[in-house]
Design an enzyme around this catalytic site. Structure first.
Site, PDB file in Angstrom:
ATOM      1  N   TYR A 224       8.041  -3.957 -19.928  1.00  0.00           N
ATOM      2  CA  TYR A 224       8.193  -2.571 -19.501  1.00  0.00           C
ATOM      3  C   TYR A 224       8.018  -1.604 -20.674  1.00  0.00           C
ATOM      4  O   TYR A 224       8.661  -0.557 -20.745  1.00  0.00           O
ATOM      5  CB  TYR A 224       9.536  -2.348 -18.807  1.00  0.00           C
ATOM      6  N   ASN A 278       1.685  -4.906 -12.834  1.00  0.00           N
ATOM      7  CA  ASN A 278       1.191  -3.541 -13.007  1.00  0.00           C
ATOM      8  C   ASN A 278       1.685  -2.910 -14.304  1.00  0.00           C
ATOM      9  O   ASN A 278       1.000  -2.056 -14.879  1.00  0.00           O
ATOM     10  CB  ASN A 278       1.586  -2.677 -11.815  1.00  0.00           C
ATOM     11  N   HIS A 370       7.021  -0.937  -2.196  1.00  0.00           N
ATOM     12  CA  HIS A 370       5.770  -1.713  -2.222  1.00  0.00           C
ATOM     13  C   HIS A 370       5.423  -2.341  -0.870  1.00  0.00           C
ATOM     14  O   HIS A 370       4.656  -3.310  -0.808  1.00  0.00           O
ATOM     15  CB  HIS A 370       5.830  -2.794  -3.310  1.00  0.00           C
ATOM     16  N   VAL A 398       8.697  -6.310  -6.197  1.00  0.00           N
ATOM     17  CA  VAL A 398       9.854  -5.745  -5.519  1.00  0.00           C
ATOM     18  C   VAL A 398      11.100  -6.217  -6.267  1.00  0.00           C
ATOM     19  O   VAL A 398      11.281  -7.413  -6.496  1.00  0.00           O
ATOM     20  CB  VAL A 398       9.918  -6.203  -4.047  1.00  0.00           C
ATOM     21  N   HIS A 399      11.971  -5.294  -6.619  1.00  0.00           N
ATOM     22  CA  HIS A 399      13.107  -5.603  -7.488  1.00  0.00           C
ATOM     23  C   HIS A 399      14.314  -6.046  -6.661  1.00  0.00           C
ATOM     24  O   HIS A 399      15.365  -5.384  -6.621  1.00  0.00           O
ATOM     25  CB  HIS A 399      13.453  -4.392  -8.360  1.00  0.00           C
TER      26      HIS A 399
END
EC number: 3.1.3.2
Length: 577
Positions: A224, A278, A370, A398-399
């Site tokens: 990140y 991404n 998403h 997806v978190h």
């Protein structure tokens, strides 16, 4: 008192302890179950600061190796990667000379006795943003060495660095995996995704290491670094507000170095395989993308016939992995599709019975975040995975956590893969808590557009959600979902049974506690690929089978061995008979 119990099972659930069972996929399809976010927990946590003890560079010579990582190449070879030198951040940066220091690995089967030595290559890269207020970056020297001649299931000791300048690492050890075979599998395979460098990430990785994996799969979104100057650390909360003259968002590359140091206690001892997400795109002003991902990680691309580090395959004992790229061309007319078709056609299920696919974004997802974002990719590639009877598909993005019933083309199908979303590694963007079937939470078809690739939103054409973009309840194909951070462990028992366990971060201090657990069961007698195939133990060739429904499967019989320690839970091992 320790007791040994040997029993024969043909039931559709396997015994865990007295009065308890572990479900199997043969018990499915399961009634959808949701465990809502626990409000006593925090949805997220802050980024670790750059001077955190686990992130900062050790006080050693700049030539000393750091960020050491292992990655599989072939069943008898391994990549060793590390970084030397000091990265440079500033307006004017000059790259280091990668030829100024050697890339060596010494290794052997005895401590301090390194009979084998290999040399490799080194590189540097730059991330450039020629705009007022933004920082340019040039990396330390990144080394990649391929060590070969490795024996299976053997412990090796190694050091890496440059012996000519007395800059070799301390001795580290690793254990090789079994050779491809229906009878040999990695001890435990860990899956984690969407990590970052937060306090939650620390809990996730510490918990994962306690589970002692022999292989780690990261399903994308690693450091990140592209978020750090936006919402992480002391970065700008509104990037465009703070840097109005910058047409592109800076990605803070020192976070990559911090991530490599943070992960080294794991990656230097356990082979770790990655796929891009991404957050690895990281566009530069010149249009270059994925530079840090491409330069920092060694993957077996050429070894698996791929022309790209964005998709590749490898064997881990009796498991064949295909790592798919969602941010490069995945159309059926493209190179990745052609490669995947060729790779799957070469898989010998008599040698590698298990076939596992991994990608960053999920194809099946009932969270608002998403939702249907990569429907185009599903429409292009899903049929190919189904035709070749892929057993499990892991994704992140997806978190949160979600496990699907076996499914193909949005239809429950006993021969479809088990799709699992494991993008809950602890990143700065917090855990996802909204479901697309919650009132007012269904996204519009234009809400979730991928950074690269097209958008193909669809309304369902049958079932309870016919004519709608979202269900008004948890979809039938979603077996279980929960909004918590964590990681997963896959333990392949034999050619038909694998135990999947999802470990939540909040369970780290609780013995024998987990968020989800199920035996994933292959049915090679029922779910035969369209082409003629053979599997060892059946004694005959099989022709194509039909899409049998979930009723009346042919159940294998096993011998199960249980060790009971006093009143504690049983530890179970099962094998076909």
């Amino acid at each position: 008192m320790t007791s040994l119990i040997i029993i024969t099972l043909t039931s559709m659930s396997l015994l865990l302890a007295a009065g308890e069972t572990i479900p199997t996929t043969l018990d499915g399809p399961f009634k959808p179950l949701t465990r809502r976010f626990d409000p006593s927990l925090r949805r997220g946590s802050d980024d670790l600061p750059m001077d955190h003890p686990r992130l900062r560079k050790r006080n050693v010579s700049s030539n000393f190796p750091e960020q050491i990582a292992l990655a599989l190449s072939t069943p008898t070879s391994m990549w060793v990667s590390w970084v030397t030198g000091d990265a440079i951040v500033g307006k004017d940066v000059k790259p280091l000379d990668p030829s100024s220091i050697a890339s060596e690995v010494w290794y052997g089967k005895e401590k301090g006795n390194y009979l084998l030595k290999k040399k490799g290559n080194a590189t540097v890269y730059s991330q450039l943003y020629p705009f007022n207020g933004l920082l340019n970056y040039t990396s330390g020297i990144i080394h990649h060495v391929l060590i070969d001649g490795l024996e299976p299931e053997t412990k090796y000791y190694y050091r890496c660095g440059d012996s000519s300048v007395s800059a070799m690492s301390e001795e580290i050890s690793f254990e090789t995996l079994p050779l491809p075979s229906k009878d040999g599998y990695p001890h435990r395979i860990a899956f984690v995704g969407d990590m970052g460098l937060t306090s939650n990430t620390t809990t996730t990785i510490d918990h994962l290491m306690e589970n002692d994996p022999s292989l780690v799969i990261i399903v994308g979104d690693l450091s990140y670094a592209n978020q750090y100057r936006t919402i992480g650390g002391k970065g700008a909360s509104c990037f465009s507000c703070s840097f109005p003259d910058a047409p592109i968002r800076e990605t803070y590359q020192p976070r990559w170095d911090a991530w490599g140091r943070f992960m080294e206690p794991l990656t230097s001892k356990v082979p770790t395989m990655v796929i891009e997400g991404n957050h690895e795109i990281e566009p530069q002003a010149s249009g270059i993308t994925f530079k840090s991902y491409s330069e920092r990680f060694s993957v077996p691309a050429s070894e698996s016939g791929s022309n790209s580090n964005f998709y590749y395959s490898f064997d881990a004992g009796g498991v064949h992995f295909v790592m798919l790229g969602a941010y490069v061309n995945y159309n059926h007319t493209g190179l990745q599709y052609a490669w995947l078709k060729e790779d799957l056609s070469k898989v010998d299920r008599a040698v590698t019975p298990w076939l596992v696919a991994t990608m960053h974004p999920p194809w099946y997802n009932s969270y608002s975040s998403h939702y249907q974002e990569f429907e185009c990719m599903r429409q292009e590639m899903e049929e190919l995975l189904y035709q070749h009877r892929v057993d499990i598909v892991f994704a992140g993005h997806v978190h949160a956590y979600e496990r699907m019933n076996r499914i193909y083309n949005y239809t429950l199908d006993p021969c479809g893969p088990v799709y699992i979303t494991i993008g809950d590694g602890g990143n700065i963007e917090k855990v996802d808590v909204d479901f697309a079937d919650d009132p007012g939470k269904c996204p519009s078809p234009g809400d979730n557009i991928p950074e690269i690739g097209g958008s193909c939103p669809l309304n369902f054409t049958s079932g309870p959600a016919k004519g709608k973009f979202c269900w008004d309840r948890q979809p039938d194909w979603s077996a279980f979902r929960e909004s918590s951070f964590g990681h997963g462990i896959l333990e392949v028992m034999n050619l038909t049974h694998a135990l999947w366990t999802w470990h939540r971060n909040q369970d780290v201090y609780k013995n024998y506690s987990y968020g989800d657990q199920i035996y994933i069961v292959r049915q090679p007698n029922v779910c035969t690929p369209p082409a003629i195939s053979r599997e060892v133990g059946e004694g005959r060739e099989k022709s194509s089978g039909d899409k049998s429904r979930f009723s009346s499967p042919t159940l294998p019989m096993f011998i199960c061995i249980f060790f009971m320690f006093g009143t504690c839970r049983f530890i179970v091992f099962c094998h076909d008979i």
